[in-house]
Design a protein around this motif. Structure first.
Motif, PDB file in Angstrom:
ATOM      1  N   TRP A  65      -4.502  -4.492   0.430  1.00 53.93           N
ATOM      2  CA  TRP A  65      -3.189  -3.857   0.238  1.00 53.93           C
ATOM      3  C   TRP A  65      -2.611  -3.504   1.598  1.00 53.93           C
ATOM      4  CZ3 TRP A  65      -0.798  -4.302  -4.234  1.00 53.93           C
ATOM      5  CH2 TRP A  65      -1.558  -4.489  -5.387  1.00 53.93           C
ATOM      6  N   ARG A  72       7.540  -1.907  -0.355  1.00 59.72           N
ATOM      7  CA  ARG A  72       6.483  -1.359  -1.205  1.00 59.72           C
ATOM      8  C   ARG A  72       5.157  -2.067  -0.831  1.00 59.72           C
ATOM      9  NH1 ARG A  72       6.163  -2.255  -7.171  1.00 59.72           N
ATOM     10  NH2 ARG A  72       4.035  -1.917  -6.570  1.00 59.72           N
ATOM     11  N   ARG A  73       4.057  -1.488  -1.251  1.00 61.58           N
ATOM     12  CA  ARG A  73       2.799  -2.091  -0.802  1.00 61.58           C
ATOM     13  C   ARG A  73       2.526  -3.371  -1.606  1.00 61.58           C
ATOM     14  NH1 ARG A  73      -2.807   0.715  -2.545  1.00 61.58           N
ATOM     15  NH2 ARG A  73      -2.698   0.328  -4.772  1.00 61.58           N
ATOM     16  N   ARG A  74       1.957  -4.351  -0.882  1.00 57.03           N
ATOM     17  CA  ARG A  74       1.655  -5.630  -1.504  1.00 57.03           C
ATOM     18  C   ARG A  74       0.223  -6.036  -1.160  1.00 57.03           C
ATOM     19  NH1 ARG A  74       7.014  -6.478  -0.139  1.00 57.03           N
ATOM     20  NH2 ARG A  74       8.289  -7.200  -1.874  1.00 57.03           N
TER      21      ARG A  74
ATOM     22  N   GLU B  27      -0.914  -4.165 -10.757  1.00 57.90           N
ATOM     23  CA  GLU B  27      -0.021  -3.837  -9.638  1.00 57.90           C
ATOM     24  C   GLU B  27       0.478  -5.089  -8.941  1.00 57.90           C
ATOM     25  OE1 GLU B  27      -1.418  -0.637  -7.235  1.00 57.90           O
ATOM     26  OE2 GLU B  27       0.259  -0.836  -5.831  1.00 57.90           O
ATOM     27  N   GLU B  28      -0.404  -6.056  -8.749  1.00 61.08           N
ATOM     28  CA  GLU B  28       0.018  -7.298  -8.059  1.00 61.08           C
ATOM     29  C   GLU B  28       1.089  -8.013  -8.845  1.00 61.08           C
ATOM     30  OE1 GLU B  28      -4.133  -9.020  -6.703  1.00 61.08           O
ATOM     31  OE2 GLU B  28      -2.484 -10.179  -5.799  1.00 61.08           O
ATOM     32  N   CYS B  31       4.338  -6.311  -8.690  1.00 63.48           N
ATOM     33  CA  CYS B  31       4.977  -6.601  -7.391  1.00 63.48           C
ATOM     34  C   CYS B  31       5.768  -7.879  -7.456  1.00 63.48           C
ATOM     35  CB  CYS B  31       3.896  -6.785  -6.318  1.00 63.48           C
ATOM     36  SG  CYS B  31       3.527  -5.318  -5.411  1.00 63.48           S
ATOM     37  N   GLU B  34       8.958  -7.517  -9.322  1.00 65.27           N
ATOM     38  CA  GLU B  34       9.934  -6.767  -8.502  1.00 65.27           C
ATOM     39  C   GLU B  34      10.545  -7.664  -7.446  1.00 65.27           C
ATOM     40  OE1 GLU B  34       7.813  -2.367  -8.699  1.00 65.27           O
ATOM     41  OE2 GLU B  34       8.505  -3.155  -6.776  1.00 65.27           O
TER      42      GLU B  34
END
Lengths: 110, 900
Positions: A65, A72-74, B27-28, B31, B34
């Motif tokens: 991360w 935003r975090r990726r 979460e990935e 992302c 988004e």
């Protein structure tokens, strides 16, 4: 457009090559494949994400991360040492395969 | 804005993953949604359009769920396998080898899937060869190699000649030191009557120690004790088989008495079922054993030679040392007791001390070894054939090997890989070959011609299976060597040079060598089969010297209890009764009738010394007492006449064989001439007048020749001996009168056993069974070998045509006629064939002498047979090359040039 079988056989090589010099996240990898192939090769999330998952499980790539200012975090993927070895091997295999196929179908070397 | 994480959690099945992983995946993917949404908005899309584009990222949630779950499972198992393989390789040594072997086997399985035809061709060829080889090995193992089922079997010996006198035996027991036990057995058939049907039991009269030599155990009662051997035979032990058959396995028979040959004996025991005597191993087991006292006065005559002698060498004494002792002893005893230890010619008897297994197997060992040699030749031809296929496949796989070399595989690694593949082919063939061997051994036992002893021990056991495995491994290495060598020299650089294949000249040489080898080996087998066939044809065409059809014979047992006069009366009544049977044309009596006993052993009255006009002649001659209708019954070729009744008491009328007449009267007609011999009466040697000469009578078998024989009146010379055989000529099928003959005998002698009732034609057919069996077997080997050689030659020629396609195309383009190209290819094949035939002929000359024992009136280097075999093999080889050679002559030069 290339057949799904041809794409499937080369996606790992492409992913490893794209993150050889720089860690990237999944969306970026997919967009780069599309742009560098002039739109000839496209992978959607359903196809690409399981590949990334598998390569990470095998220890070829490592996800981390990263949070950059204003973003935003990726999850960025980078090559591991094993991944570099695999990339080198897959490159040689790809080359030899190309030559062998060319000889069979009657194409001369460039 | 939509909650993307909630969307992912709602649609994606992540139950396969742990919590931490689930959070990360959610979460990935959120992302990514988004990013797509943001990019769409940046391009000027409406919020609805941007959301639609984002949702289009994952059109099929189920597919994604299943892909992730599958990747999770595969990754886990691949990690495990890789770590295991890495660990094995890292540990080096045998673990590294095992790891590489596992990889090679995986590779082999893949190659099966890719080339099923290759396996479908090679496996059956090898399976046939391995199956045949394992079958014959099982025979050889059971007959020659496996130890006899006795304790210290390697120390058991037998004395040859086949029989000795009891006084000689006693002398050896007293004076030899090489043995810890010596025992004798007198085998005979005795009459046993209990109930309706009299029968003859095979009986062994044995001296003390016999049962100890061969590990006998009683199932009921006991074995012989020292007291049992005192005086005339009076104690018996039953075989397990006879105990079951005659007495139903009832233990109450122990202690009871039975009558054997009219004498009463007490049954003291019955043997356990596992026991087998040496005679039993040879297929002729006794029904009963009787204790024989070596001091019994009835058997002390030196000329009464009935005892087979067996011994167990002392620990540390070799058969050679025992033989030396026996040679010295017999020379000494010949001086001290010449009446016992010298033969008729006054020479000391020679006794051979032979390991028991060799004695039992005898000359058959050579036959078994011959079969083993023949089947190994077949195996080599099969290997050569499969090597052809492997080499041809090597051409196709050259690119694959070059690619693998380019990827870093070393030459040795590639060679090992290919050897693994060839061994896998061979082991697969070995499995099917072992299955074939079970059938082969069953067929062999069923079709056994009867001249192979110990055949009951032949089976496919662990040793035979181990042989099959070893042979498979060996053949896999043999025919895998060439392709492995080829693989070791494969180069990745060949790909860049666009070379289609490497080392073609070497491979062509290998093909040619294999062709020549196959032709040579096939010719050896073909020549052997040809010799046997030639011999069989000769045997079949031997004229027996009498009319074989419509002849029946009955051996009369139980004559011992009659006096001479009683026997004469019985025979006269019997002949009268038999001649009254409607389909009987003639009847006669003799001691033995033709084909009753076959082979080199003679049973009967043997004379050697005769005098003609005062001159002595030594001719080994059988004396056959026969009744006067004997020759008419036989349908023999008789010159002169027969006597009528017993003739003049002073001069004996006799019919002699042509071979005897030639010995005594080489330059004149024997009819009317006289000689002295046979025996003496109160006036001195008998005078015999020849009244008839019979020619070409083969009494002891077709291959035994027509021997010197003197036929004398039975009433005068035959009646004193209990040997009687009835011979009958019928007007119809002789088998139909056999029951009438039995009934006629029993009407005159109700308790007379009839051990041998047969038609002479049947007996003749039985004589041909063994030669036919070996001829057929070797012919089958030869036919298969020729087919394989033809296939190998065809394949090699085809390969040559393909390899030289470019050259042949150029020739055709330059104006060469089809006939000249055909001639070019045929000349090449002709050269290889000629070389193969020459080598094969040399091989045949060196090996066919092993067939000598099986040949009848054909030498091992019979020119006709050799010539026919050479021509046949050459024709087959040339014919096999015709089709590919014709293909070569039809090559289109334009097509070849276009391809280049």
């Amino acid at each position: 457009m290339f057949s799904p079988e041809m794409k499937k056989g080369s996606v790992e090589l492409m992913v490893l090559a794209l993150i050889e010099d720089e860690a990237r996240h999944g969306y970026e990898i997919g967009k780069l494949i599309e742009s560098r192939s002039d739109g000839q090769i496209q992978f959607n999330v359903s196809s690409l994400y399981p590949v990334l998952y598998r390569m990470e499980e095998k220890g070829w790539i490592k996800g981390r991360w990263v949070e950059r200012p204003g973003e935003r975090r990726r999850c960025h993927y980078a090559l591991t040492a094993e991944g570099r070895r695999v990339l080198a091997r897959e490159r040689r295999t790809w080359e030899a395969f190309q030559i062998a196929v060319n000889q069979v179908v009657g194409l001369s070397n460039a | 804005m939509r909650d993307w994480k909630a969307l992912v959690r709602e649609h994606l099945d992540l139950t396969a993953f742990d919590e931490g992983r689930q959070e990360r995946i959610v979460e990935e993917l959120a992302c990514q949604f988004e990013d797509v949404h943001a990019d769409a908005l940046a391009e000027g899309a409406s919020p609805e359009e941007a959301e639609r584009r984002a949702l289009a990222l994952i059109p099929d949630w189920e597919h994604l769920s299943s892909s992730l779950a599958t990747s999770h499972r595969r990754a886990a198992s691949e990690r495990l396998l890789e770590r295991s393989a890495d660990r094995l390789v890292a540990r080096r040594g045998v673990w590294s080898l095992l790891a590489n072997l596992a990889i090679d086997l995986r590779f082999t399985l893949r190659s099966i899937r890719r080339a099923p035809t290759f396996w479908a061709v090679t496996v059956p060829i090898l399976a046939l060869g391995i199956g045949a080889a394992t079958t014959i090995f099982s025979v050889a193992d059971g007959v020659l190699l496996r130890r006899l089922p006795y304790t210290a079997a390697d120390r058991l010996v037998s004395f040859l000649d086949p029989a000795f006198s009891v006084p000689a035996f006693e002398d050896w027991r007293e004076h030899t030191t090489s043995y810890d036990l010596l025992a004798g057995e007198w085998q005979k058939r005795v009459d046993y009557v209990a109930g309706e049907t009299p029968e003859q039991l095979r009986t062994g009269l044995v001296t003390p120690g016999f049962f100890d030599l061969f590990d006998a155990r009683p199932a009921a009662g006991r074995l012989f004790l020292p007291d049992d051997f005192d005086g005339a035979p009076h104690r018996a032990v039953l075989s397990h088989g006879a105990w079951q058959r005659l007495f139903g396995g009832d233990a109450s028979v122990i202690g009871k008495t039975i009558e054997l040959d009219g004498e009463t004996v007490e049954v003291v025991g019955a043997l356990a079922s596992g026991f087998v005597s040496p005679q039993g191993l040879a297929g002729d087991e006794n029904d009963v054993w009787v204790a024989l006292d070596p001091r019994w006065e009835e058997i002390q005559r030196p000329g009464f030679m009935v005892l087979a002698v067996y011994g167990r060498l002392r620990d540390g004494v070799s058969p050679i040392a025992a033989q030396k002792e026996m040679d010295q002893l017999t020379r000494r005893l010949a001086e001290e007791r010449p009446e016992i230890h010298r033969n008729r010619r006054g020479e000391p008897r020679t006794i051979q001390v032979v390991p028991l297994q060799s004695a039992l197997v005898g000359a058959t060992a050579n036959t078994v070894r011959l079969l083993l040699g023949a089947v190994m030749l077949l195996m080599l031809i099969a290997c050569a054939n499969v090597a052809h296929v492997f080499l041809a496949r090597g051409t196709v796989r050259y690119h694959e090997l070059a690619v693998r070399s380019a990827l870093g595989a070393g030459g040795r690694r590639l060679a090992t890989q290919l050897l693994t593949e060839s061994v896998a082919v061979a082991l697969t063939a070995g499995f099917f070959g072992a299955l074939l061997a079970f059938a082969g051994v069953g067929a062999f036992r069923a079709l056994n011609p009867g001249d192979i002893p110990l055949v009951e021990r032949v089976s496919v056991d662990l040793r035979a299976l181990a042989f099959a495995v070893a042979l498979s491994l060996l053949t896999g290495v043999i025919f895998g060597l060439a392709p492995a060598w080829q693989a070791a020299h494969a180069r990745g650089t060949a790909l860049r040079d666009n070379r289609r294949s490497g080392g073609t000249r070497d491979r062509a040489m290998l093909h040619n060598t294999l062709v020549v080898t196959e032709i040579a080996l096939s010719l050896v087998l073909l020549t052997g089969a040809g010799l046997l066939f030639h011999s069989f044809v000769r045997l079949r065409t031997v004229a027996p010297g009498f009319d074989v059809e419509r002849l029946a014979a009955v051996e009369l047992g139980g004559g011992a209890q009659y006096t001479d006069d009683q026997r004469r009366e019985l025979v006269a009544r019997l002949l009268e009764r038999v001649e009254a049977i409607p389909s009987v044309e003639h009847a006669a009596l003799a001691w033995t009738v033709p084909f009753q006993w076959v082979g080199p052993i003679r049973m009967g009255w043997l004379c050697e010394e005769f005098r003609v006009d005062g001159n002595e002649h030594r001719v080994q001659t059988m004396i056959q007492p026969v009744t006067e209708d004997y020759f008419a019954t036989l349908g023999a070729r008789l010159r002169g006449s027969v006597w009528n009744r017993a003739g003049d008491r002073g001069v004996v009328p006799a019919v002699v064989s042509e071979s005897f007449a030639r010995e005594l009267f080489p330059s004149s007609d024997a009819i009317g001439r006289t000689f002295q011999g046979l025996e003496e009466d109160e006036n001195g040697p008998l005078t015999v007048r020849i009244v008839g000469v019979v020619s070409g009578l083969h009494h002891w078998g077709l291959d035994q020749g027509s021997e010197p024989t003197v036929y004398v009146p039975w009433e005068r010379f035959g009646a004193p001996m209990p040997l009687m055989s009835l011979l009958v000529r019928t007007s119809g099928e002789p088998a139909w009168v056999l029951d009438d003959l039995r009934n006629a005998v029993w009407a005159e002698a109700p308790r007379m056993p009839l051990p041998n009732v047969f038609t002479v034609a049947d007996r003749l057919r039985e004589l041909l069974v063994a030669p036919r069996f070996y001829t057929t077997l070797l012919s089958v080997f030869a036919a298969v070998a020729m087919a394989l050689a033809a296939a190998g030659t065809y394949g090699a020629t085809l390969y040559s045509v393909e390899r030289r396609r470019h050259e042949l195309g150029i020739r055709a383009a330059m104006g060469a006629e089809r006939a000249s190209i055909l001639g070019l290819m045929m000349r090449r094949s002709g050269t290889l064939t000629l070389l193969g035939v020459i080598l094969g002929t040399i091989g045949s000359l060196l090996t066919t002498r092993t067939l000598t024992r099986l040949l009848f009136e054909v030498t091992p280097i019979d020119v006709t047979t050799f010539g026919v075999a050479m021509v046949l093999m050459a024709l087959v080889a040339i014919a096999a090359t015709l089709s590919p050679a014709l293909r070569a002559s039809k090559i289109d030069p334009m097509e070849v040039l276009r391809t280049e």
